[in-house]
Design an enzyme around this catalytic site. Structure first.
Site, PDB file in Angstrom:
ATOM      1  N   CYS A  97       0.868  -1.171   0.000  1.00  0.00           N
ATOM      2  CA  CYS A  97       0.000   0.000   0.000  1.00  0.00           C
ATOM      3  C   CYS A  97       0.908   1.226   0.000  1.00  0.00           C
ATOM      4  O   CYS A  97       1.651   1.448   0.951  1.00  0.00           O
ATOM      5  CB  CYS A  97      -0.875  -0.058   1.255  1.00  0.00           C
ATOM      6  SG  CYS A  97      -1.902   1.395   1.463  1.00  0.00           S
TER       7      CYS A  97
ATOM      8  N   CYS B 230      -2.360  14.957   2.752  1.00  0.00           N
ATOM      9  CA  CYS B 230      -3.513  14.866   1.848  1.00  0.00           C
ATOM     10  C   CYS B 230      -4.327  16.150   1.947  1.00  0.00           C
ATOM     11  O   CYS B 230      -4.528  16.673   3.034  1.00  0.00           O
ATOM     12  CB  CYS B 230      -4.389  13.669   2.246  1.00  0.00           C
ATOM     13  SG  CYS B 230      -5.785  13.397   1.118  1.00  0.00           S
TER      14      CYS B 230
ATOM     15  N   GLY C 164      -2.733  10.446   0.788  1.00  0.00           N
ATOM     16  CA  GLY C 164      -2.934  11.249  -0.416  1.00  0.00           C
ATOM     17  C   GLY C 164      -4.085  10.801  -1.285  1.00  0.00           C
ATOM     18  O   GLY C 164      -4.653   9.731  -1.097  1.00  0.00           O
ATOM     19  N   GLU C 165      -4.431  11.668  -2.225  1.00  0.00           N
ATOM     20  CA  GLU C 165      -5.487  11.367  -3.190  1.00  0.00           C
ATOM     21  C   GLU C 165      -4.800  11.126  -4.538  1.00  0.00           C
ATOM     22  O   GLU C 165      -4.351  12.067  -5.202  1.00  0.00           O
ATOM     23  CB  GLU C 165      -6.477  12.540  -3.245  1.00  0.00           C
ATOM     24  CG  GLU C 165      -7.462  12.494  -4.395  1.00  0.00           C
ATOM     25  CD  GLU C 165      -8.160  11.152  -4.586  1.00  0.00           C
ATOM     26  OE1 GLU C 165      -8.699  10.586  -3.631  1.00  0.00           O
ATOM     27  OE2 GLU C 165      -8.141  10.648  -5.726  1.00  0.00           O
TER      28      GLU C 165
ATOM     29  N   SER D 101     -14.067   5.456  -2.800  1.00  0.00           N
ATOM     30  CA  SER D 101     -14.411   5.504  -1.377  1.00  0.00           C
ATOM     31  C   SER D 101     -15.746   6.208  -1.215  1.00  0.00           C
ATOM     32  O   SER D 101     -15.863   7.396  -1.504  1.00  0.00           O
ATOM     33  CB  SER D 101     -13.328   6.264  -0.601  1.00  0.00           C
ATOM     34  OG  SER D 101     -12.095   5.608  -0.770  1.00  0.00           O
ATOM     35  N   LEU D 102     -16.747   5.477  -0.743  1.00  0.00           N
ATOM     36  CA  LEU D 102     -18.084   6.066  -0.636  1.00  0.00           C
ATOM     37  C   LEU D 102     -18.360   6.612   0.766  1.00  0.00           C
ATOM     38  O   LEU D 102     -18.679   7.775   0.929  1.00  0.00           O
ATOM     39  CB  LEU D 102     -19.148   5.048  -1.003  1.00  0.00           C
ATOM     40  CG  LEU D 102     -19.511   4.911  -2.485  1.00  0.00           C
ATOM     41  CD1 LEU D 102     -20.656   3.929  -2.639  1.00  0.00           C
ATOM     42  CD2 LEU D 102     -19.868   6.255  -3.107  1.00  0.00           C
TER      43      LEU D 102
ATOM     44  N   ASN E  15     -10.751   2.009  11.477  1.00  0.00           N
ATOM     45  CA  ASN E  15      -9.561   1.822  12.300  1.00  0.00           C
ATOM     46  C   ASN E  15      -9.428   3.027  13.201  1.00  0.00           C
ATOM     47  O   ASN E  15      -9.351   4.156  12.724  1.00  0.00           O
ATOM     48  CB  ASN E  15      -8.325   1.685  11.412  1.00  0.00           C
ATOM     49  CG  ASN E  15      -8.433   0.451  10.538  1.00  0.00           C
ATOM     50  OD1 ASN E  15      -8.631  -0.653  11.046  1.00  0.00           O
ATOM     51  ND2 ASN E  15      -8.346   0.633   9.230  1.00  0.00           N
TER      52      ASN E  15
HETATM   53  N1  SAH Z   1      -7.642   9.272  -1.005  1.00  0.00           N
HETATM   54  C1  SAH Z   1      -7.928   7.944  -1.467  1.00  0.00           C
HETATM   55  C2  SAH Z   1      -6.976   6.876  -0.998  1.00  0.00           C
HETATM   56  C3  SAH Z   1      -6.599   6.832   0.478  1.00  0.00           C
HETATM   57  S1  SAH Z   1      -7.786   6.245   1.627  1.00  0.00           S
HETATM   58  C4  SAH Z   1      -9.360   7.565  -1.136  1.00  0.00           C
HETATM   59  O1  SAH Z   1     -10.022   8.328  -0.450  1.00  0.00           O
HETATM   60  O2  SAH Z   1      -9.829   6.540  -1.595  1.00  0.00           O
HETATM   61  C5  SAH Z   1      -7.950   4.535   1.398  1.00  0.00           C
HETATM   62  C6  SAH Z   1      -9.219   3.972   2.050  1.00  0.00           C
HETATM   63  O3  SAH Z   1      -9.163   4.009   3.472  1.00  0.00           O
HETATM   64  C7  SAH Z   1     -10.459   4.752   1.666  1.00  0.00           C
HETATM   65  O4  SAH Z   1     -11.460   3.886   1.213  1.00  0.00           O
HETATM   66  C8  SAH Z   1     -10.901   5.401   2.978  1.00  0.00           C
HETATM   67  O5  SAH Z   1     -12.281   5.560   3.012  1.00  0.00           O
HETATM   68  C9  SAH Z   1     -10.416   4.414   3.991  1.00  0.00           C
HETATM   69  N2  SAH Z   1     -10.206   4.985   5.322  1.00  0.00           N
HETATM   70  C10 SAH Z   1      -9.769   6.221   5.634  1.00  0.00           C
HETATM   71  N3  SAH Z   1      -9.655   6.359   6.959  1.00  0.00           N
HETATM   72  C11 SAH Z   1     -10.011   5.192   7.514  1.00  0.00           C
HETATM   73  C12 SAH Z   1     -10.055   4.691   8.849  1.00  0.00           C
HETATM   74  N4  SAH Z   1      -9.678   5.441   9.882  1.00  0.00           N
HETATM   75  N5  SAH Z   1     -10.454   3.420   9.022  1.00  0.00           N
HETATM   76  C13 SAH Z   1     -10.770   2.631   7.995  1.00  0.00           C
HETATM   77  N6  SAH Z   1     -10.726   3.035   6.705  1.00  0.00           N
HETATM   78  C14 SAH Z   1     -10.354   4.301   6.477  1.00  0.00           C
END
Ligand code: SAH
Length: 366
Positions: free
Chosen positions: A106, A113, A166-167, A221-222, A301
């Site tokens: 990963c 971000c 990051g995005e 990510s929804l 998490n």
């Molecule tokens: N910016 C991108 C990639 C990074 S986040 C995005 O938003 O998809 C990767 C994944 O982790 C996303 O699906 C996000 O919703 C999830 N995520 C972020 N914070 C989290 C947390 N504290 N616990 C579980 N999943 C989380």
């Protein structure tokens, strides 16, 4: 150092041209590519098949490695987290997740971000800067060298997910450049089919990605089934609301290969987005758009000081059952590396964690 040319983000033709600027023949460029990308060497001293004087000249103008590992953490479940620094002192985090049949790395696409998702710890850093292609490639090299030894072929397949800090779609050019370097059979040879890019929903870039033939897989990510809630949890939704996002997904669907599905990720936050009603709303939303997809449920998490808790196992199961009863393919993602702050949404350049084996003096990782 800061003005030195970063070679790790260059493809073979670029390294050939670079060698030509030093009045070296083309095969030297190919040799350099193999040394950096196949043998994963990270200093010119180690590239002993190049003449010594050439190595000296190279080190005056370029670098074979720009990221430095500051510390690394090993989880009880075998997950490893690397905290690295760029040449200009910014944090970059990478997570190596061993699984039975494959390893997943990963990686981060940006330091920090710019998005403000309320449930994600990385948001608290803000955007420091986007990473270069070389800095993206190096994260994978460092993780593989540490797990298996410098240049050793990984015994299992390697999957990549752009789900670190990051995005990724706000750094699409450098990301695609890195993926193309990594896909080269004479280098790391990790092909786009093994890569998944996750986005919070940058609609124009989703459409752009749909038009790229060597694109990776896509995950969205929804986190919420309605605009009201999503606006709150993921402010990017105010710019590109659900209808726009899902219609971009529909366009993307046309480019799916046989057997490929779009992934929707849904982080489950206790009492916020995990009710039966919200599960039905989510299923209806996805069914209305009728996209060939699956849903990954991610229990939240914990990430202090964020005010959320993960849904209980029973609630996760109920949520999953409701989605499945409405025909949605649903999976529950097992969290990995929570104890070392390596799980989704926990990457925020934490230096230490409790009860963790901190490994320093890395062999072969730098
Ligand atoms: N910016 C991108 C990639 C990074 S986040 C995005 O938003 O998809 C990767 C994944 O982790 C996303 O699906 C996000 O919703 C999830 N995520 C972020 N914070 C989290 C947390 N504290 N616990 C579980 N999943 C989380």
């Amino acid at each position: 150092m800061t003005t030195a040319v970063q070679l790790t983000g260059m493809n073979q033709p670029e390294l050939v041209s670079f060698m030509e600027t030093l009045s070296e023949p083309a095969y030297r460029g190919r040799q350099l590519f193999a040394a950096l990308q196949h043998r994963r060497l990270r200093s010119f001293d180690e590239i002993t098949d190049l003449p010594k004087d050439l190595r000296t000249r190279l080190s005056e103008v370029a670098n074979a490695a720009s990221l430095k590992v500051e510390s690394q953490y090993l989880s009880d479940d075998g997950t490893r987290r690397y905290l690295m620094k760029t040449h200009d002192g910014l944090p970059v985090e990478t997570v190596f997740i061993p699984e039975e049949r494959r390893d997943t790395i990963c990686f981060s696409s940006q330091s920090g971000c710019p998005l403000q998702c309320t449930f994600c710890l990385t948001a608290q850093l803000g955007l420091l800067r986007s990473l270069t292609a070389g800095e993206i490639v190096e994260q994978i090299q460092i993780a593989l060298n540490d797990a298996y030894g410098t240049g050793v072929k990984p015994p299992r397949g390697t999957n990549l997910v752009a789900m670190g800090a990051g995005e990724p779609l706000l750094n699409l050019d450098q990301l695609l450049k890195a993926l193309r370097v990594m896909a080269d059979p004479q280098g790391l040879h990790i092909v786009p089919n093994r890569v998944t890019v996750s986005t919070a929903g940058v609609v124009p870039r989703i459409l752009e990605l749909a038009g790229i033939s060597d694109r990776p897989h896509l995950a969205i990510s929804l986190a919420a089934p309605t605009d009201d809630l999503r606006n709150e949890l993921m402010p990017i939704n105010k710019k590109w609301p659900l209808e726009q996002l899902l219609s971009a997904c529909k366009t993307f669907e046309e480019t799916l290969k046989p057997g490929e599905r779009l992934t929707f990720e849904y982080v489950l936050l206790e009492g916020v987005n995990d009710s039966d009603e919200q599960a039905r709303q989510l299923a209806n939303l996805l069914n209305r758009h009728n996209i060939r997809s699956k849903v990954n449920l991610i229990p939240h998490n914990a990430a202090e000081p964020l005010p959320y808790r993960p849904s209980s196992d029973a609630v996760v199961e109920r949520f999953k059952n409701i989605l499945e009863s409405k025909g949605i393919h649903t999976y529950v993602r097992r969290p990995r590396g929570r104890d070392i702050f390596a799980a989704c949404g926990q990457l925020a350049a934490r230096q230490t964690t409790l009860n963790t084996r901190v490994v320093t003096n890395l062999v072969g990782a730098n």
